[in-house]
Design a protein around this motif. Structure first.
Motif, PDB file in Angstrom:
ATOM      1  N   LEU A   1      -1.895  10.060   6.580  1.00 53.36           N
ATOM      2  CA  LEU A   1      -2.329   9.015   5.651  1.00 53.36           C
ATOM      3  C   LEU A   1      -1.212   7.996   5.427  1.00 53.36           C
TER       4      LEU A   1
ATOM      5  N   ILE B   1      -8.874  -0.453   0.388  1.00 51.73           N
ATOM      6  CA  ILE B   1      -8.807  -0.080   1.800  1.00 51.73           C
ATOM      7  C   ILE B   1     -10.168   0.421   2.211  1.00 51.73           C
TER       8      ILE B   1
ATOM      9  N   PHE C   1       1.151   3.756  -3.125  1.00 52.68           N
ATOM     10  CA  PHE C   1       0.702   5.131  -2.931  1.00 52.68           C
ATOM     11  C   PHE C   1       1.812   6.102  -3.293  1.00 52.68           C
TER      12      PHE C   1
ATOM     13  N   LEU D   1      -0.997   3.943   6.283  1.00 52.46           N
ATOM     14  CA  LEU D   1      -0.734   2.887   5.311  1.00 52.46           C
ATOM     15  C   LEU D   1       0.302   1.891   5.842  1.00 52.46           C
TER      16      LEU D   1
ATOM     17  N   LEU E   1      -8.139  10.202  -1.806  1.00 47.09           N
ATOM     18  CA  LEU E   1      -6.739   9.853  -2.030  1.00 47.09           C
ATOM     19  C   LEU E   1      -6.536   8.346  -2.166  1.00 47.09           C
ATOM     20  N   LEU E   2      -7.419   7.576  -1.504  1.00 51.39           N
ATOM     21  CA  LEU E   2      -7.231   6.118  -1.508  1.00 51.39           C
ATOM     22  C   LEU E   2      -8.225   5.409  -2.428  1.00 51.39           C
TER      23      LEU E   2
ATOM     24  N   SER F   1       0.058   7.446  -6.398  1.00 52.36           N
ATOM     25  CA  SER F   1      -1.057   8.286  -5.961  1.00 52.36           C
ATOM     26  C   SER F   1      -0.655   9.574  -5.255  1.00 52.36           C
TER      27      SER F   1
ATOM     28  N   ASP G   1      -8.128   4.284  -5.363  1.00 56.12           N
ATOM     29  CA  ASP G   1      -7.668   3.116  -6.126  1.00 56.12           C
ATOM     30  C   ASP G   1      -7.218   1.960  -5.244  1.00 56.12           C
ATOM     31  N   PHE G   2      -7.398   2.096  -3.948  1.00 54.08           N
ATOM     32  CA  PHE G   2      -6.844   1.077  -3.052  1.00 54.08           C
ATOM     33  C   PHE G   2      -7.945   0.210  -2.461  1.00 54.08           C
TER      34      PHE G   2
ATOM     35  N   LEU H   1      -9.502  11.446   2.626  1.00 53.65           N
ATOM     36  CA  LEU H   1      -8.840  10.133   2.648  1.00 53.65           C
ATOM     37  C   LEU H   1      -9.458   9.212   1.599  1.00 53.65           C
ATOM     38  N   SER H   2     -10.798   9.264   1.506  1.00 53.51           N
ATOM     39  CA  SER H   2     -11.467   8.389   0.542  1.00 53.51           C
ATOM     40  C   SER H   2     -11.029   8.727  -0.877  1.00 53.51           C
TER      41      SER H   2
ATOM     42  N   ASN I   1       0.811  -1.205   0.000  1.00 54.39           N
ATOM     43  CA  ASN I   1       0.000   0.000   0.000  1.00 54.39           C
ATOM     44  C   ASN I   1       0.849   1.261   0.000  1.00 54.39           C
TER      45      ASN I   1
END
Ligand code: ADP
Ligand code: MG
Length: 701
Positions: A309, A348, A262, A313, A342-343, A266, A345-346, A339-340, A258
């Protein structure tokens, strides 16, 4: 110290007796010999030295001068009668001033006679004067005044009425101190005394009460301040060492997918040097097998979110959950959203838990937390509730620490065993000295460097009378598509008067900025969360151009299109708070403005504060100034500043002593963690016998 002796009643001191002892106990809470030993004078009178008029130091509050009076005359200054005497010596002139008792002065003072004058000096530029001085002819002075430096003890009206005078205090203290040399033991080690050139404890106690000279007095004060701060810092270090020793922490050793992903794909920008440094510090904490307790200070906009963040991770990569705690719902929502994004593509899972989360949803969240489905929980105080349980919480981040206390930190600790790592983030930098005394047991990281390309917010001061031009400026900005914050001081959200100000202000804004050309939102503490969020949303989504609010928006809100912050009655805010508010703008790439509105007439103090805001943009610098101007009590609120009450030391001014005391506490414990070395015996004895440090005994026994 031999505590048995020192705990005896003051009744047995020569010159006290039962009646006086009762009186002193009732009026000043002086009960034991130790109480009296520790009852230092609060100021000193120095009748041992005479000043030439041209060499009076500007920082000297009281002076004694010998001179001749050249003239005596009555004058009027601003309708007030006064009597002015000019006193000369060989070097210059000073004015003696009386506001009453004119007849006495005129009848008894003689021109060209030598007088000894003593009193509090006041400066107007380079002109010095003394109002209502104590004045005696030189011959009279030689006969009557004890030429000594002596202390003044606090007293009360009742004590004075019952004949407990300053002379009496000095007499009983003299009687006491003469007889107790053996009982006042050194409590610092020889190496500390030598290293910092400190006088021994007995000598310091004697001289703080009955100073032989100015020099010895200041040496005594320095020595006793050192001692006070040393044991304070030693306490922090002992607590910290104990925690580090006992509390294992989770080891996050892996650098996993992760974080790598990132970082490579990202991360929306290059990290600043300080951001990298802080992430490294945290990673080191994660690897050493101990629980992390770290404070991250960074000015508004310095980029703490991305740091939080990335360290979350790391936790996830090592199989742990994280939570992030915000002080308000608005802020929690915002964290959740950013946070949602930025993440996105993850793989998470992030959940949001606040006071307004619906019961049904709440149950799902509780389940997902327990099963480990959820990786990151964002929320408000709701997270702290006991029913919120995690499968494996490894990291807790607290945003905007000053709204959370130690008790809340402790609640987070209990959410796993061993406790999760704790990262406390604050955008209100506090000066190093304060941090050392408040969070002496936390490790501290700082982000001082702002992301590149940031344009400094232009700050201006406008008086109420310039309001029209300010409105015109706002209209120009809105025409350019920008948005405006307008903040009112609701110092206490329940205060009716403040609330009325806000509503009046809102109405006048709506009148000045009428629909349909303008739309105005309003947010304040009396609204319920739903309405608040609704109004905030309208502003965030650019449906409204002006947001009228109280300091609700102070923390963390991020609307990059907002370019103007107008602060009403800015004189009522402290520097740190003004700076927080100013940080709401300047988040985009355009020129932004902070307009400090004040009433037309300002006190010197307010003027200085506003001028400082206009000049200084660095939050760390402002925090230093704020502390000097307002003192820790106003700056931090009384709850926190209670921890900063020292008898002698003043953490604003005694920075050097504090640094030395802290460093030597750290060094001593590093070499001798349980204070077993013979040389540290005095320190050990102090901890075992003094009630102030007794709670530390368990760490070394
Ligand atoms: P704060 O420390 O006040 O929480 P934020 O984390 O909200 O600050 O960051 C403020 C803004 O700066 C955000 O829009 C963020 O995306 C941006 N930012 C953060 N770090 C950098 C960086 N290294 N380079 C460029 N922009 C950054
Ligand atoms: Mg933030």
């Amino acid at each position: 110290m031999n505590s048995d002796f020192l705990n005896q009643s003051i009744e047995f001191i020569k010159g006290v007796g039962p009646a006086r002892s009762k009186l002193l106990s009732e009026e000043l809470n002086l009960k034991t010999i130790k109480d009296l030993v520790d009852f230092y004078p609060y100021r000193y009178i120095d009748r041992s030295r005479f000043y030439s008029i041209n060499e009076i130091p500007k920082n000297q509050s009281e002076v004694q001068i010998i001179g001749k009076i050249r003239s005596i005359r009555r004058t009027k200054v601003r309708y007030r009668d006064r009597l002015n005497c000019e006193l000369y010596d060989d070097t210059g002139k000073i004015d003696l001033i009386w506001y009453r008792g004119f007849n006495w002065v005129e009848e008894s003072l003689k021109i060209n006679e030598d007088y000894v004058v003593y009193g509090k000096i006041t400066w107007f530029g380079n002109k010095a004067s003394i109002a209502h001085p104590e004045i005696k002819t030189k011959s009279n002075f030689n006969r009557n005044v004890p030429r000594r430096l002596h202390g003044i003890y606090s007293s009360t009206e009742r004590l004075i009425n019952e004949g407990v005078t300053q002379k009496y205090f000095i007499k009983i203290i003299y009687n006491l101190l003469n007889s107790i040399q053996d009982h006042i033991k050194e409590n610092l080690s020889m190496s500390i005394l030598n290293e910092f050139n400190l006088i021994n404890r007995y000598k310091a106690i004697i001289n703080i009460h009955l100073p032989e000279s100015q020099e010895l007095l200041s040496e005594s004060i320095r020595r006793l301040k050192f001692e006070e701060l040393f044991f304070n810092q030693l306490g922090f270090q002992l607590t910290r060492n104990d925690r580090v020793q006992k509390l294992n922490g989770f080891k996050f050793e892996k650098v996993g997918n992760n974080l790598n992903e990132f970082y490579k794909n990202s991360l929306p920008f290059e990290l600043t040097g300080d951001q990298k440094k802080v992430i490294k510090e945290i990673r080191n904490d994660f690897r050493d097998g101990k629980q992390m307790n770290r404070l991250l200070q960074g000015d508004v906009g310095s980029g703490k979110t991305i740091v939080s963040l990335m360290v979350m991770l790391i936790a996830i990569d090592n199989g742990f959950q994280s939570c992030i705690l915000a002080p308000t719902e608005i802020l929690a929502n915002q964290h959740f959203k950013s946070l949602s994004e930025l993440l996105i593509d993850f793989d998470i899972k992030i959940n949001l838990l606040t006071g307004s989360t619906k019961a049904k949803n709440r149950r799902f969240i509780h389940n997902d937390l327990l099963s480990g489905e959820t990786n990151i929980l964002v929320g408000t105080h709701a997270i702290l509730e006991d029913i919120v349980k995690f499968k494996n919480l490894g990291l807790s981040i607290i945003d905007e620490q000053h709204r959370f206390g130690v008790a809340q930190r402790a609640k987070l600790w209990k959410k796993n065993n061993p406790p999760p790592h704790i990262l406390v983030m604050t955008a209100t930098p506090i000066p190093r000295t304060l941090a050392m005394s408040l969070y002496g047991d936390l490790d501290i990281s700082s982000i001082k460097e702002l992301p590149p390309g940031r344009i400094t917010t232009k700050t201006v001061h406008k008086y109420d009378k310039n309001r029209l031009s300010v409105f015109k400026f706002l209209k120009d900005q809105i025409k350019k598509g920008r948005q405006v914050y307008l903040v009112y001081p609701l110092i206490n959200e329940s205060e009716k008067l403040d609330y009325k100000d806000l509503m009046d202000g809102y109405e006048s804004i709506v009148r000045e900025f009428p629909r349909p050309d303008y739309q105005v939102s309003i947010v304040h503490g009396k609204m319920n969360a739903k309405d608040k969020d609704y109004e905030m949303k309208r502003f965030i989504e650019k449906e409204t151009q002006i947001l009228v609010s109280t300091t609700v928006i102070e923390v963390g809100v991020n609307v990059p299109n907002a370019s103007v912050m107008v602060i009403e009655s800015a004189e009522r805010f402290g520097l740190s708070q003004l700076h927080q508010l100013r940080g709401r703008v300047g988040r985009g790439n355009d020129e932004s403005y902070c307009i400090l509105m004040t009433k037309d007439k300002l006190s010197e103090d307010s003027k200085l504060r506003i001028e400082t805001m206009v000049k200084v943009s660095d939050g760390f610098k402002l925090a230093e100034v704020d502390l000097k101007l307002r003192g820790p009590g106003d700056m931090l609120g009384t709850r926190q500043s209670g921890m900063l009450k020292f008898k002698l030391a003043d953490i604003i001014y005694d920075t050097e002593i504090l640094n030395n005391a802290r460093n030597s506490a750290i060094k001593i414990l590093k070499d001798d963690p349980r204070l077993n070395n013979k040389e540290n015996l005095p320190i050990r004895n102090e901890i075992s016998s003094s009630s102030n440090s007794k709670n530390l005994w368990r760490y070394i026994s």
